[in-house]
Design a protein around this motif. Structure first.
Motif, PDB file in Angstrom:
ATOM      1  N   HIS A   1       1.986-105.810  90.309  1.00  0.00           N
ATOM      2  CA  HIS A   1       0.945-106.431  89.491  1.00  0.00           C
ATOM      3  C   HIS A   1       0.142-107.418  90.337  1.00  0.00           C
ATOM      4  O   HIS A   1       0.712-108.197  91.122  1.00  0.00           O
TER       5      HIS A   1
ATOM      6  N   ALA B   1      -3.257-113.093  89.401  1.00  0.00           N
ATOM      7  CA  ALA B   1      -4.297-113.310  88.390  1.00  0.00           C
ATOM      8  C   ALA B   1      -5.584-113.853  88.984  1.00  0.00           C
ATOM      9  O   ALA B   1      -6.670-113.632  88.430  1.00  0.00           O
ATOM     10  N   HIS B   2      -5.517-114.555  90.116  1.00  0.00           N
ATOM     11  CA  HIS B   2      -6.704-115.150  90.714  1.00  0.00           C
ATOM     12  C   HIS B   2      -7.437-114.198  91.663  1.00  0.00           C
ATOM     13  O   HIS B   2      -8.558-114.490  92.081  1.00  0.00           O
TER      14      HIS B   2
ATOM     15  N   GLY C   1      -6.778-108.824  90.160  1.00  0.00           N
ATOM     16  CA  GLY C   1      -6.270-109.423  88.938  1.00  0.00           C
ATOM     17  C   GLY C   1      -7.360-109.668  87.915  1.00  0.00           C
ATOM     18  O   GLY C   1      -7.164-109.452  86.712  1.00  0.00           O
ATOM     19  N   ARG C   2      -8.518-110.107  88.369  1.00  0.00           N
ATOM     20  CA  ARG C   2      -9.641-110.335  87.456  1.00  0.00           C
ATOM     21  C   ARG C   2     -10.140-109.011  86.871  1.00  0.00           C
ATOM     22  O   ARG C   2     -10.522-108.944  85.692  1.00  0.00           O
TER      23      ARG C   2
ATOM     24  N   HIS D   1      -7.699-108.020  84.239  1.00  0.00           N
ATOM     25  CA  HIS D   1      -7.903-108.851  83.055  1.00  0.00           C
ATOM     26  C   HIS D   1      -9.077-108.332  82.228  1.00  0.00           C
ATOM     27  O   HIS D   1      -9.008-108.288  80.987  1.00  0.00           O
TER      28      HIS D   1
ATOM     29  N   ASP E   1     -10.039-105.261  82.107  1.00  0.00           N
ATOM     30  CA  ASP E   1      -9.590-104.021  81.482  1.00  0.00           C
ATOM     31  C   ASP E   1      -8.772-104.303  80.224  1.00  0.00           C
ATOM     32  O   ASP E   1      -8.840-103.550  79.242  1.00  0.00           O
ATOM     33  N   GLU E   2      -8.006-105.392  80.242  1.00  0.00           N
ATOM     34  CA  GLU E   2      -7.192-105.754  79.079  1.00  0.00           C
ATOM     35  C   GLU E   2      -8.036-106.349  77.959  1.00  0.00           C
ATOM     36  O   GLU E   2      -7.818-106.030  76.781  1.00  0.00           O
ATOM     37  N   ARG E   3      -8.995-107.204  78.319  1.00  0.00           N
ATOM     38  CA  ARG E   3      -9.773-107.915  77.309  1.00  0.00           C
ATOM     39  C   ARG E   3     -10.964-107.122  76.800  1.00  0.00           C
ATOM     40  O   ARG E   3     -11.322-107.207  75.622  1.00  0.00           O
TER      41      ARG E   3
ATOM     42  N   SER F   1     -14.815-101.975  80.475  1.00  0.00           N
ATOM     43  CA  SER F   1     -14.106-101.549  81.683  1.00  0.00           C
ATOM     44  C   SER F   1     -14.279-100.057  81.923  1.00  0.00           C
ATOM     45  O   SER F   1     -14.533 -99.624  83.053  1.00  0.00           O
TER      46      SER F   1
END
Length: 217
Positions: free
Chosen positions: A117, A120-121, A125-126, A129, A131-133, A138
């Motif tokens: 994984h 996040a920074h 990672g962005r 994120h 893709d998830e939100r 995306s």
């Protein structure tokens, strides 16, 4: 057999790390550093955190990207990409393209694979994120990237085919050949930049396909 030979060769390239602490991800490293994490259990059942740190500007004398593996925050091993690091229960495999990583997976001894994984920074990672939100946005970005690269592949095939078809023995058989599409220089440069951006976007999701992403190189 060939894959096993490549893995053994990659393992032989590993050098011991110097024990330094992994550095925090900084915002100015977005376009040149990839940072991925993996949490697994050791033989005694204790949790171990591995971190893969790959920076495109850090290369060896032959121009290969160097990959650093950290164990519980301390530099454990170093290799060039493609890299294979033996860890508890399997290996961590890392491969790079011209635009980032195209593979960063844990492969268990049974053959099961899972992607590490991203931090996040980091840019990866962005992108994850997003893709998830915003999954619909995306997917749209992914489709645009694929279409841009398909256009690049078509133009690349034309550039390869036309000179070949103009070779005298071939031209005598099929007649004169002209490019289907003649682009002005400014548009060719613009499409090249778009293809590079598309390949970078796909690298953030590790969606590499040699026949497609090579158009961005």
């Amino acid at each position: 057999m060939f894959q096993q030979w490549r893995r053994r060769r990659a393992v032989r390239r590993i050098e011991p790390g110097d024990g330094r602490l992994v550095q925090r991800f900084r915002w100015w490293q977005l376009l040149g550093r990839s940072l991925f994490h993996l949490d697994i259990a050791d033989a005694a059942g204790y949790s171990v955190k591995y971190t893969v740190d790959a920076r495109q500007w850090k290369t060896d004398e032959n121009g290969y990207m160097k990959v650093f593996l950290y164990r519980n925050g301390l530099q454990h091993a170093v290799s060039r990409a493609p890299a294979v690091f033996p860890v508890e229960g399997g290996t961590i495999e890392v491969a790079a393209s011209s635009f980032g990583l195209k593979r960063c997976h844990f492969v268990s001894n049974s053959g099961a694979e899972r992607q590490l994984h991203p931090d996040a920074h980091s840019a990866e990672g962005r992108r994850a994120h997003l893709d998830e939100r915003r999954p619909q946005l995306s997917r749209l970005i992914g489709v645009v990237s694929t279409v841009a690269l398909l256009v690049g592949v078509g133009l690349l095939l034309q550039q390869i085919a036309v000179p070949i078809l103009r070779i005298p023995p071939i031209a005598e058989q099929i007649g004169p050949v002209e490019p289907l599409i003649n682009l002005p220089l400014w548009l060719s440069i613009s499409l090249g930049l778009v293809a590079a951006l598309a390949s970078t976007e796909r690298a953030l999701r590790m969606r590499y396909r040699w026949w497609l992403d090579a158009a961005g190189n």
